[in-house]
Design a protein around this motif. Structure first.
Motif, PDB file in Angstrom:
ATOM      1  N   SER A 209       0.820  -1.227   0.000  1.00 30.22           N
ATOM      2  CA  SER A 209       0.000   0.000   0.000  1.00 30.22           C
ATOM      3  C   SER A 209       0.849   1.270   0.000  1.00 30.22           C
ATOM      4  CB  SER A 209      -0.935   0.006   1.220  1.00 30.22           C
ATOM      5  OG  SER A 209      -0.212  -0.141   2.418  1.00 30.22           O
ATOM      6  N   GLN A 210       2.168   1.110   0.100  1.00 33.16           N
ATOM      7  CA  GLN A 210       3.053   2.277   0.030  1.00 33.16           C
ATOM      8  C   GLN A 210       4.448   1.837  -0.347  1.00 33.16           C
ATOM      9  OE1 GLN A 210       3.146   4.792   3.540  1.00 33.16           O
ATOM     10  NE2 GLN A 210       5.110   5.684   2.993  1.00 33.16           N
ATOM     11  N   ASP A 213       7.417   7.435  -1.036  1.00 29.22           N
ATOM     12  CA  ASP A 213       6.401   8.485  -0.892  1.00 29.22           C
ATOM     13  C   ASP A 213       5.181   8.267  -1.795  1.00 29.22           C
ATOM     14  OD1 ASP A 213       7.637   8.982  -3.303  1.00 29.22           O
ATOM     15  OD2 ASP A 213       8.150  11.070  -2.877  1.00 29.22           O
ATOM     16  N   VAL A 215       1.849   6.633  -1.938  1.00 27.62           N
ATOM     17  CA  VAL A 215       0.900   6.074  -0.975  1.00 27.62           C
ATOM     18  C   VAL A 215      -0.429   5.779  -1.658  1.00 27.62           C
ATOM     19  CG1 VAL A 215      -0.277   6.421   1.230  1.00 27.62           C
ATOM     20  CG2 VAL A 215       2.004   7.400   0.866  1.00 27.62           C
ATOM     21  N   GLY A 263       8.625   0.846   2.655  1.00 27.06           N
ATOM     22  CA  GLY A 263       7.216   0.893   2.272  1.00 27.06           C
ATOM     23  C   GLY A 263       6.336   0.257   3.327  1.00 27.06           C
ATOM     24  N   ARG A 352      -1.436  -2.860   9.249  1.00 21.44           N
ATOM     25  CA  ARG A 352      -0.417  -2.336   8.341  1.00 21.44           C
ATOM     26  C   ARG A 352       0.947  -2.489   8.991  1.00 21.44           C
ATOM     27  NH1 ARG A 352      -4.772   0.092   8.512  1.00 21.44           N
ATOM     28  NH2 ARG A 352      -4.195   1.358  10.321  1.00 21.44           N
TER      29      ARG A 352
END
Length: 439
Positions: A209-210, A213, A215, A263, A352
């Motif tokens: 999900s990331q 930078d 996102v 990430g 997460r």
């Protein structure tokens, strides 16, 4: 005093004199392994026990991993797996292929097939209830790549701390601190996933999900309908094609410069039975946090609303209850992340996990040698410019190991006598043949 014991007075005396030789002569050499027992002259009934630690996870479904990055191989031993579970090497290989190196340009170029072999605990395609041993050989070792790192510590790696703790370490590839250790976790996780799917219909899916930078905005992925095919449709394992391309570009940009980025991996669990977990110290989210944070390169863990929930008021954050069309008590929102009071409530579990940039990079860095001289180091070897694409199956595996361990505990404690139908519901799916369930 028994030969296998060392009095507290003797131990402290040897420690204060810093004379390890006298400590050996006074009986430490005769202490049994893996636990050291120190008996007190004041109370012979109390013993200090130092347990061998760090390689085993779980209470009822127990997994011990073994092996090192550039040794003969790696793998795991699984204890507590229920008998008569249909399992094969192919079931495990599917998950190991998602974890293996060399699968795309944004992962390490090390070439390993990671072909697994089950050497015990399975007979004619069914688990026997005894220990399951899974082995994966190392076939593409390059120990010479680590000659400089045998002298100098890689910044932010475990080289220095392993020396601080043990006074010796496996230099090639980081030994047990290498992410190659996670092969055993992923193999065991494949078994845990199959138990969960067959018994309760539980599914565990993780995705990126990331990246740095880039996102992925919340709401672009429907966790109720998301599929494994969507996640596996691109090399970065982001189920949104637009953001997947942005993430791949971000990794490519640092890869060619010899640098790295970190990430976030988001993980969900659907159809989790109610009642998993325990109050106080063994809360389900606490067990999940430990499992996730035991993975290499992890630096953060969020559950449910996470840190964003701190910006809300109780009236905004609380998950209000209602009774759905099937006469089940549900919550209208899910900021609790599917767990309340440390116990699963039947809603979707979500979390997460943050991963740091890969420590080993090919840019020049300042460091020190093992004999305490300042120097510069350009690390060699083959390493991921970003660990998160390959971390996806690792996170899924650790979540599966926690849930299956908690499922066994819940079944043992709370299904011994008939359920209270007014408040409890069965954890198990209606009886089906394994072939009828899509895995």
């Amino acid at each position: 005093m028994a030969n296998s014991s060392l009095s507290t007075k003797q131990f402290l005396s040897a420690q204060s004199s810093s004379d390890f030789g006298s400590l050996q002569r006074s009986g430490l050499r005769k202490l049994p392994s893996p636990a050291l027992h120190f008996s007190s002259t004041r109370s012979r009934h109390k013993k200090l026990v130092i347990q061998a630690a760090g390689n085993t996870f779980g209470t009822y479904f127990r997994v011990t991993t073994f092996g090192e990055s550039h040794g003969g191989g790696v793998g795991c031993v699984i204890d507590g797996c229920p008998p008569r579970l249909p399992i094969s090497e192919a079931d495990l290989q599917v998950e190991l292929d998602r974890r293996r190196p060399g699968q795309s340009r944004i992962t390490t170029p090390r070439k390993e097939t990671d072909t697994c072999r089950i050497s015990s605990g399975v007979a004619e395609g069914l688990t026997t209830g005894s220990s399951i041993k899974v082995e994966v050989p190392n076939t593409d070792q390059r120990g010479h790549d680590y000659s400089e790192m045998s002298i100098s510590y890689r910044p932010s790696h475990a080289d220095a701390t392993y020396d601080f703790k043990y006074g010796v370490r496996s230099v090639q590839g980081g030994g047990r601190s290498s992410a190659r250790e996670t092969i055993g976790r992923v193999a065991a996780g494949a078994v845990a996933k199959k138990i969960l799917k067959l018994f309760s219909g539980t599914e565990i899916l993780a995705y990126v999900s990331q990246v740095h930078d880039v996102v992925l905005p919340e709401g672009l992925v429907d966790h109720e309908s998301m599929t494994l095919d969507q996640i596996e449709s691109n090399i970065v394992r982001c189920p949104n094609p637009e953001y997947a391309e942005k993430m791949i570009a971000a990794i490519d940009a640092v890869r060619v410069r010899g640098d790295s980025v970190g990430g976030v991996v988001t993980c969900i669990a659907r159809n989790v039975p109610r009642g998993l977990g325990s109050p106080v110290f063994d809360k389900l989210e606490a067990e999940l946090a430990k499992a996730a944070m035991s993975l290499p390169a992890t630096k953060g863990f969020e559950f449910g609303s996470g840190f964003a929930g701190t910006f809300m008021m109780g009236s905004e954050h609380n998950d209000e209850f209602f009774v759905d069309e099937h006469d089940r008590i549900r919550t209208r929102t899910n900021r609790s992340g599917g767990i309340q009071g440390g116990i699963s409530n039947g809603e979707l579990i979500n979390m997460r996990v943050a991963f740091k940039p890969t420590s080993t990079i090919s840019k020049k860095q300042h460091t020190v040698t093992r004999d305490k001289h300042e120097t510069e180091l350009i690390a060699r070897g083959r390493h991921d410019p970003c660990v998160v694409p390959r971390a996806v199956p690792m996170v899924e595996a650790m979540v599966a190991l926690v849930l299956v361990d908690q499922l066994i505990a819940q079944y043992a404690q709370c299904n011994l006598f008939p359920l209270n139908p007014a408040l409890q519901e069965p954890m198990q799916l209606p009886s089906l043949e394994p072939a009828q369930i899509s895995l």
